[in-house]
Motif scaffolding. Structure first.
Motif, PDB file in Angstrom:
ATOM      1  N   LEU A  97       0.832  -1.197   0.000  1.00 61.61           N
ATOM      2  CA  LEU A  97       0.000   0.000   0.000  1.00 61.61           C
ATOM      3  C   LEU A  97       0.871   1.252   0.000  1.00 61.61           C
ATOM      4  O   LEU A  97       0.611   2.199  -0.760  1.00 61.61           O
ATOM      5  CB  LEU A  97      -0.934   0.007   1.213  1.00 61.61           C
ATOM      6  N   GLY A  98       1.893   1.269   0.838  1.00 67.47           N
ATOM      7  CA  GLY A  98       2.791   2.420   0.888  1.00 67.47           C
ATOM      8  C   GLY A  98       3.540   2.629  -0.407  1.00 67.47           C
ATOM      9  O   GLY A  98       3.697   3.760  -0.879  1.00 67.47           O
ATOM     10  N   TRP A  99       4.002   1.547  -1.028  1.00 67.23           N
ATOM     11  CA  TRP A  99       4.724   1.678  -2.301  1.00 67.23           C
ATOM     12  C   TRP A  99       3.802   2.191  -3.399  1.00 67.23           C
ATOM     13  O   TRP A  99       4.208   3.041  -4.207  1.00 67.23           O
ATOM     14  CB  TRP A  99       5.302   0.316  -2.702  1.00 67.23           C
ATOM     15  N   ILE A 100       2.566   1.712  -3.421  1.00 65.93           N
ATOM     16  CA  ILE A 100       1.607   2.145  -4.443  1.00 65.93           C
ATOM     17  C   ILE A 100       1.301   3.630  -4.316  1.00 65.93           C
ATOM     18  O   ILE A 100       1.290   4.370  -5.309  1.00 65.93           O
ATOM     19  CB  ILE A 100       0.310   1.306  -4.341  1.00 65.93           C
ATOM     20  N   VAL A 101       1.048   4.094  -3.093  1.00 66.67           N
ATOM     21  CA  VAL A 101       0.728   5.507  -2.877  1.00 66.67           C
ATOM     22  C   VAL A 101       1.922   6.381  -3.253  1.00 66.67           C
ATOM     23  O   VAL A 101       1.758   7.433  -3.882  1.00 66.67           O
ATOM     24  CB  VAL A 101       0.312   5.747  -1.410  1.00 66.67           C
ATOM     25  N   ARG A 102       3.123   5.967  -2.897  1.00 69.75           N
ATOM     26  CA  ARG A 102       4.314   6.749  -3.234  1.00 69.75           C
ATOM     27  C   ARG A 102       4.496   6.842  -4.742  1.00 69.75           C
ATOM     28  O   ARG A 102       4.793   7.913  -5.284  1.00 69.75           O
ATOM     29  CB  ARG A 102       5.546   6.114  -2.583  1.00 69.75           C
ATOM     30  N   ILE A 103       4.293   5.735  -5.449  1.00 68.57           N
ATOM     31  CA  ILE A 103       4.437   5.745  -6.916  1.00 68.57           C
ATOM     32  C   ILE A 103       3.392   6.654  -7.549  1.00 68.57           C
ATOM     33  O   ILE A 103       3.687   7.422  -8.468  1.00 68.57           O
ATOM     34  CB  ILE A 103       4.328   4.313  -7.467  1.00 68.57           C
ATOM     35  N   ALA A 104       2.147   6.592  -7.047  1.00 68.85           N
ATOM     36  CA  ALA A 104       1.087   7.451  -7.588  1.00 68.85           C
ATOM     37  C   ALA A 104       1.421   8.916  -7.376  1.00 68.85           C
ATOM     38  O   ALA A 104       1.234   9.754  -8.273  1.00 68.85           O
ATOM     39  CB  ALA A 104      -0.242   7.108  -6.923  1.00 68.85           C
ATOM     40  N   LEU A 105       1.929   9.250  -6.219  1.00 68.25           N
ATOM     41  CA  LEU A 105       2.224  10.638  -5.875  1.00 68.25           C
ATOM     42  C   LEU A 105       3.414  11.179  -6.661  1.00 68.25           C
ATOM     43  O   LEU A 105       3.468  12.370  -6.969  1.00 68.25           O
ATOM     44  CB  LEU A 105       2.503  10.744  -4.366  1.00 68.25           C
ATOM     45  N   GLU A 106       4.349  10.313  -7.006  1.00 67.49           N
ATOM     46  CA  GLU A 106       5.560  10.770  -7.696  1.00 67.49           C
ATOM     47  C   GLU A 106       5.456  10.707  -9.209  1.00 67.49           C
ATOM     48  O   GLU A 106       6.165  11.431  -9.912  1.00 67.49           O
ATOM     49  CB  GLU A 106       6.764   9.937  -7.236  1.00 67.49           C
ATOM     50  N   THR A 107       4.593   9.830  -9.740  1.00 69.04           N
ATOM     51  CA  THR A 107       4.534   9.650 -11.200  1.00 69.04           C
ATOM     52  C   THR A 107       3.236  10.125 -11.838  1.00 69.04           C
ATOM     53  O   THR A 107       3.204  10.357 -13.052  1.00 69.04           O
ATOM     54  CB  THR A 107       4.700   8.164 -11.566  1.00 69.04           C
ATOM     55  N   GLY A 108       2.156  10.224 -11.060  1.00 69.12           N
ATOM     56  CA  GLY A 108       0.865  10.585 -11.639  1.00 69.12           C
ATOM     57  C   GLY A 108       0.194   9.420 -12.346  1.00 69.12           C
ATOM     58  O   GLY A 108      -0.779   9.618 -13.079  1.00 69.12           O
ATOM     59  N   MET A 109       0.684   8.204 -12.136  1.00 65.38           N
ATOM     60  CA  MET A 109       0.053   7.030 -12.768  1.00 65.38           C
ATOM     61  C   MET A 109      -1.318   6.772 -12.164  1.00 65.38           C
ATOM     62  O   MET A 109      -1.554   7.049 -10.995  1.00 65.38           O
ATOM     63  CB  MET A 109       0.951   5.805 -12.601  1.00 65.38           C
ATOM     64  N   ARG A 110      -2.206   6.225 -12.984  1.00 62.42           N
ATOM     65  CA  ARG A 110      -3.539   5.860 -12.512  1.00 62.42           C
ATOM     66  C   ARG A 110      -3.452   4.612 -11.639  1.00 62.42           C
ATOM     67  O   ARG A 110      -2.517   3.811 -11.766  1.00 62.42           O
ATOM     68  CB  ARG A 110      -4.465   5.597 -13.697  1.00 62.42           C
ATOM     69  N   ALA A 111      -4.470   4.440 -10.790  1.00 63.08           N
ATOM     70  CA  ALA A 111      -4.494   3.267  -9.903  1.00 63.08           C
ATOM     71  C   ALA A 111      -4.429   1.972 -10.701  1.00 63.08           C
ATOM     72  O   ALA A 111      -3.709   1.034 -10.326  1.00 63.08           O
ATOM     73  CB  ALA A 111      -5.755   3.297  -9.042  1.00 63.08           C
ATOM     74  N   SER A 112      -5.172   1.898 -11.811  1.00 67.34           N
ATOM     75  CA  SER A 112      -5.187   0.673 -12.616  1.00 67.34           C
ATOM     76  C   SER A 112      -3.837   0.414 -13.262  1.00 67.34           C
ATOM     77  O   SER A 112      -3.436  -0.743 -13.438  1.00 67.34           O
ATOM     78  CB  SER A 112      -6.269   0.768 -13.689  1.00 67.34           C
ATOM     79  N   GLU A 113      -3.136   1.467 -13.639  1.00 71.60           N
ATOM     80  CA  GLU A 113      -1.820   1.307 -14.260  1.00 71.60           C
ATOM     81  C   GLU A 113      -0.796   0.777 -13.263  1.00 71.60           C
ATOM     82  O   GLU A 113       0.088  -0.008 -13.621  1.00 71.60           O
ATOM     83  CB  GLU A 113      -1.351   2.649 -14.834  1.00 71.60           C
ATOM     84  N   ILE A 114      -0.926   1.204 -12.013  1.00 69.90           N
ATOM     85  CA  ILE A 114       0.002   0.743 -10.982  1.00 69.90           C
ATOM     86  C   ILE A 114      -0.325  -0.681 -10.563  1.00 69.90           C
ATOM     87  O   ILE A 114       0.561  -1.542 -10.493  1.00 69.90           O
ATOM     88  CB  ILE A 114      -0.048   1.669  -9.747  1.00 69.90           C
ATOM     89  N   SER A 115      -1.592  -0.945 -10.296  1.00 66.59           N
ATOM     90  CA  SER A 115      -1.971  -2.260  -9.763  1.00 66.59           C
ATOM     91  C   SER A 115      -1.738  -3.389 -10.759  1.00 66.59           C
ATOM     92  O   SER A 115      -1.491  -4.534 -10.355  1.00 66.59           O
ATOM     93  CB  SER A 115      -3.433  -2.247  -9.312  1.00 66.59           C
ATOM     94  N   THR A 116      -1.806  -3.096 -12.059  1.00 64.33           N
ATOM     95  CA  THR A 116      -1.617  -4.147 -13.071  1.00 64.33           C
ATOM     96  C   THR A 116      -0.180  -4.220 -13.583  1.00 64.33           C
ATOM     97  O   THR A 116       0.106  -4.992 -14.508  1.00 64.33           O
ATOM     98  CB  THR A 116      -2.562  -3.915 -14.267  1.00 64.33           C
ATOM     99  N   LEU A 117       0.702  -3.446 -12.995  1.00 63.58           N
ATOM    100  CA  LEU A 117       2.096  -3.407 -13.427  1.00 63.58           C
ATOM    101  C   LEU A 117       2.752  -4.782 -13.271  1.00 63.58           C
ATOM    102  O   LEU A 117       2.588  -5.454 -12.255  1.00 63.58           O
ATOM    103  CB  LEU A 117       2.856  -2.371 -12.603  1.00 63.58           C
TER     104      LEU A 117
END
Length: 354
Positions: free
Chosen positions: A193-213
């Motif tokens: 959860l922490g890694w996902i939130v950090r990536i979203a905040l730093e890259t602007g990626m959508r939730a679906s783009e991060i979760s399906t990576l």
């Protein structure tokens, strides 16, 4: 000529058999109604404009939406599928008992106004939600007309006024909120959860783009993520700053990752023994309630990230290359600059001239 038959129940059935046309029949309460329909239908056949409407008269919107969700929705992206299922429930709740033939522009406009009035009552329904519900209904009519052959002649949704899209969200994170949010997600029992939130905040990626990576999309040597399955179907390469790189490295080195799992962020096996992306929606909702940030959506992290990229001085083209926005107008809706930050930049420009 039409054949009129009185049924045992006392109604009148009109049957029309005409060369070159399929047999048409309909039942009425009175003989007069049956005669009127027969004359009108035969006249349309003579003029070559007859359309058999029985299909649209028999098919309710509920039945039509179920067919749409079964035949059309599965061809779309998973996130779109989930959205259409949710929107279909609202359409069925309000209009499901109407036949397609009975759904007039007036009735649909009434649905629109009722849904918009719920915004003031509940405070969480946007104009855009109603627009998307109407868009689903409109596409259903288009498919029914073009592919299902149910006898519809026009799309009534095209004849009503759509709600204005409204202004884009301008929810930004305050420094205190960011600190509390990062501390909370880092303290969660699942470090993903922490890694996902950090990536979203730093890259602007959508939730679906991060979760399906998946791991093969990660290039730590070049510090980039290569995305192929995006919302707008355009592949893009996302650069990683230091914070995002650290988060990705931690995720890639997750010691509990099964050896046969390619997902960067993985969930528990389902009943079919397959692993799917880590589902964090429920955890996120609980967490933001606990932090008293109920109005902050996960997608607002994307708003925040894009705004920070602009504030850092990147051009619109550079920001859109990172965020994946095709339209500069759409990018503008997602970008909300803090006035106080602009004051500091204006002052620095003045000092540079002085």
């Amino acid at each position: 000529m039409a054949t009129l038959v009185k049924t045992p129940s006392g109604t009148w059935k009109a049957v029309i058999r005409k060369n070159g046309w399929p047999t048409a029949s309909k039942t009425f309460r009175t003989k007069r109604d049956a005669e009127d329909w027969s004359r009108r239908t035969e006249d349309e056949m003579v003029r070559g404009v007859y359309i058999q409407r029985s299909g649209s008269e028999r098919m309710t919107l509920e039945a039509a939406l179920k067919r749409y969700l079964s035949d059309v929705t599965p061809t779309k992206k998973p996130t779109t599928q989930r959205g259409e299922i949710s929107k279909a429930k609202k359409l069925i709740e309000h209009l499901g008992k109407y036949s397609l033939a009975a759904l007039s522009a007036e009735i649909i406009a009434g649905f629109r106004d009722k849904r918009l009035s719920e915004s003031g009552h509940k405070g969480n329904l946007s104009n855009n939600t109603v627009r998307l519900e109407l868009a689903l209904l409109s596409h259903l009519f288009t498919v029914a007309i073009q592919e299902w052959g149910v006898g519809l002649t026009f799309n009534p949704v095209l004849n009503i006024r759509k709600p204005s899209p409204g202004e884009g969200r301008d929810r930004r994170l305050s420094p205190d909120e960011e600190l509390r949010l990062i501390n909370a997600v880092n303290a969660h029992s699942n470090p993903m959860l922490g890694w996902i939130v950090r990536i979203a905040l730093e890259t602007g990626m959508r939730a679906s783009e991060i979760s399906t990576l998946r791991r093969h999309q990660v290039d730590l040597e070049r510090r980039v993520l290569r995305l192929k399955d995006t919302k707008n179907d355009s592949a893009r390469t996302v650069p990683l700053n230091r914070f995002a790189t650290e988060a990705i490295k931690s995720a890639m080195n997750n010691p509990i990752r099964p050896i046969d799992c390619d997902l960067v962020f993985f969930g528990e096996p389902g009943r079919d023994k397959k692993r799917r992306p880590y589902a964090f929606t429920k955890v996120w909702g609980t967490l933001k309630t606990k932090l008293k940030m109920r109005d902050f959506r996960f997608h607002d992290l994307r708003h925040e990230a894009v705004s920070r990229l602009v504030e850092a001085g990147l051009s619109d083209q550079e920001v859109s290359a990172i965020s994946g926005h095709k339209s500069m107008q759409m990018l503008k809706r997602y970008t909300h600059l803090r006035a106080e930050d602009l004051v500091e930049r204006l002052d620095s420009l003045q000092r540079g001239r002085g």
